[in-house]
Motif scaffolding. Sequence first.
Motif, PDB file in Angstrom:
ATOM      1  N   PRO A 108      -3.453   4.720   6.035  1.00  0.00           N
ATOM      2  CA  PRO A 108      -3.847   3.632   5.133  1.00  0.00           C
ATOM      3  C   PRO A 108      -2.741   3.098   4.233  1.00  0.00           C
ATOM      4  O   PRO A 108      -3.007   2.251   3.382  1.00  0.00           O
ATOM      5  N   PHE A 109      -1.517   3.579   4.407  1.00  0.00           N
ATOM      6  CA  PHE A 109      -0.439   3.124   3.532  1.00  0.00           C
ATOM      7  C   PHE A 109       0.748   2.657   4.370  1.00  0.00           C
ATOM      8  O   PHE A 109       0.886   3.010   5.540  1.00  0.00           O
ATOM      9  N   ARG A 124      -1.044  -1.151  -4.374  1.00  0.00           N
ATOM     10  CA  ARG A 124      -2.265  -0.335  -4.328  1.00  0.00           C
ATOM     11  C   ARG A 124      -1.914   1.072  -3.873  1.00  0.00           C
ATOM     12  O   ARG A 124      -1.194   1.258  -2.883  1.00  0.00           O
ATOM     13  N   SER A 125      -2.404   2.061  -4.613  1.00  0.00           N
ATOM     14  CA  SER A 125      -2.192   3.458  -4.257  1.00  0.00           C
ATOM     15  C   SER A 125      -3.380   3.963  -3.459  1.00  0.00           C
ATOM     16  O   SER A 125      -4.521   3.895  -3.922  1.00  0.00           O
ATOM     17  N   THR A 126      -3.113   4.470  -2.264  1.00  0.00           N
ATOM     18  CA  THR A 126      -4.209   4.953  -1.420  1.00  0.00           C
ATOM     19  C   THR A 126      -4.475   6.437  -1.594  1.00  0.00           C
ATOM     20  O   THR A 126      -5.584   6.909  -1.362  1.00  0.00           O
ATOM     21  N   SER A 127      -3.448   7.187  -2.004  1.00  0.00           N
ATOM     22  CA  SER A 127      -3.627   8.632  -2.147  1.00  0.00           C
ATOM     23  C   SER A 127      -2.418   9.237  -2.849  1.00  0.00           C
ATOM     24  O   SER A 127      -1.289   8.800  -2.631  1.00  0.00           O
ATOM     25  N   ARG A 174       0.852  -1.190   0.000  1.00  0.00           N
ATOM     26  CA  ARG A 174       0.000   0.000   0.000  1.00  0.00           C
ATOM     27  C   ARG A 174       0.893   1.247   0.000  1.00  0.00           C
ATOM     28  O   ARG A 174       1.735   1.419   0.886  1.00  0.00           O
ATOM     29  N   ASN A 185      -5.000  11.042   5.349  1.00  0.00           N
ATOM     30  CA  ASN A 185      -6.448  10.892   5.593  1.00  0.00           C
ATOM     31  C   ASN A 185      -6.782  11.157   7.057  1.00  0.00           C
ATOM     32  O   ASN A 185      -7.613  10.481   7.668  1.00  0.00           O
ATOM     33  N   ALA A 235       1.376   5.628  -0.918  1.00  0.00           N
ATOM     34  CA  ALA A 235       0.816   6.966  -1.112  1.00  0.00           C
ATOM     35  C   ALA A 235       1.952   7.868  -1.578  1.00  0.00           C
ATOM     36  O   ALA A 235       3.132   7.502  -1.495  1.00  0.00           O
TER      37      ALA A 235
END
Length: 357
Positions: free
Chosen positions: A205-206, A152-155, A124, A175, A126
């Motif tokens: 989240p990352f 996966r890119s969260t932001s 994860r 976030n 960002a």
Amino acid sequence: NKVALLVPLSGPNAALGESIANAAALAMADLGKPQVQLLSFDTAPGAGEAAAKAMAAGAGLILGPLLASDVPAVTAAVAGRPVPILSFSNDAGVAGGEVFVLGFQPGQAIARVISYARSRGVDRFAALVPQGAYGQRAQLAFVKAVNDSGGRSTSVVSYARDPAKLAAAAAQVTNYDARVRASGKPQIRADGTVARVAGALAPVPFQALMIADSGAAAARFLTPLARFGAAPGQVVILGTELWNNEPGLALVPALKGALYATVSDARFNSLAVRYRAKHGTNPSRLASLGYDAVLLASSLAARWPLGQPFPRAALLARDGFAGIDGAFRFTPSGVAERALEVDQLGTGTVSPAPNSF
């Protein structure tokens, strides 16, 4: 055969241009009996004028210009002649036709460090990217690299380089506001009203955060990021190839453990020792581009009969070339693809660059 070196030798970029030119001259000296003749032209008064002089002198290959903005003028001066242009720019957008780009590509460094992070269990990601052309290219490269690696890119948050706005960008990428809201749970009071009771703040989240800017800019983010739950140690900080120009970063305690991809410095450090001995100053890190461009031209001299066009097709050899900055080759689009290592601040090289493709 004649090779023209087009760099700024006067004006605001003179120091950088002289560093590249001096390194190119060192390469010629190291070759002993070079098979090409190197001619230097100052682009500061006008890149088109310099290229025209190179054409009049009979150059069959151009090394330079330094700036992407000078490439159109040089291309126009070449005027359809079969003379390849090996620009020192890092702007892949100018590549194509007879124009090749030797400069270090941020997208390649971003892809390399993300691939390494994925191999270490990070999935994860960002990113914080500065506003402007570099940030836009970095953002596209980041998203592609994460997707290509199966992460996966969260932001992705773009920011202005204004110290007063860094905290807001840090809050957004972590976030923070949503995590604060989610940390409380409803409680019904005796009078029937509802209140929220603060609970533990959820983690960001990352697992890894790329700061696609200089190391100095990344360091300015550390305090607000820590405030919002993304301190080094809680997440892995990732940098770009720009960090290789900032040796002082290893002395920033909060950046210890941060990762970035770059060309190897081993051969460049040896070049720098000889450069200082001859010129009394330190070379620019980009000086290696001048040295390696001369080595490339010389390596193809045997395939370049006197008076004939430079063997352009040889530039696209899939085995590539070797130089001060390690192995590199040109993609079909004309952009230099480089073998990169991954370095960790406080540790050193954690993933060596491959020796070949």
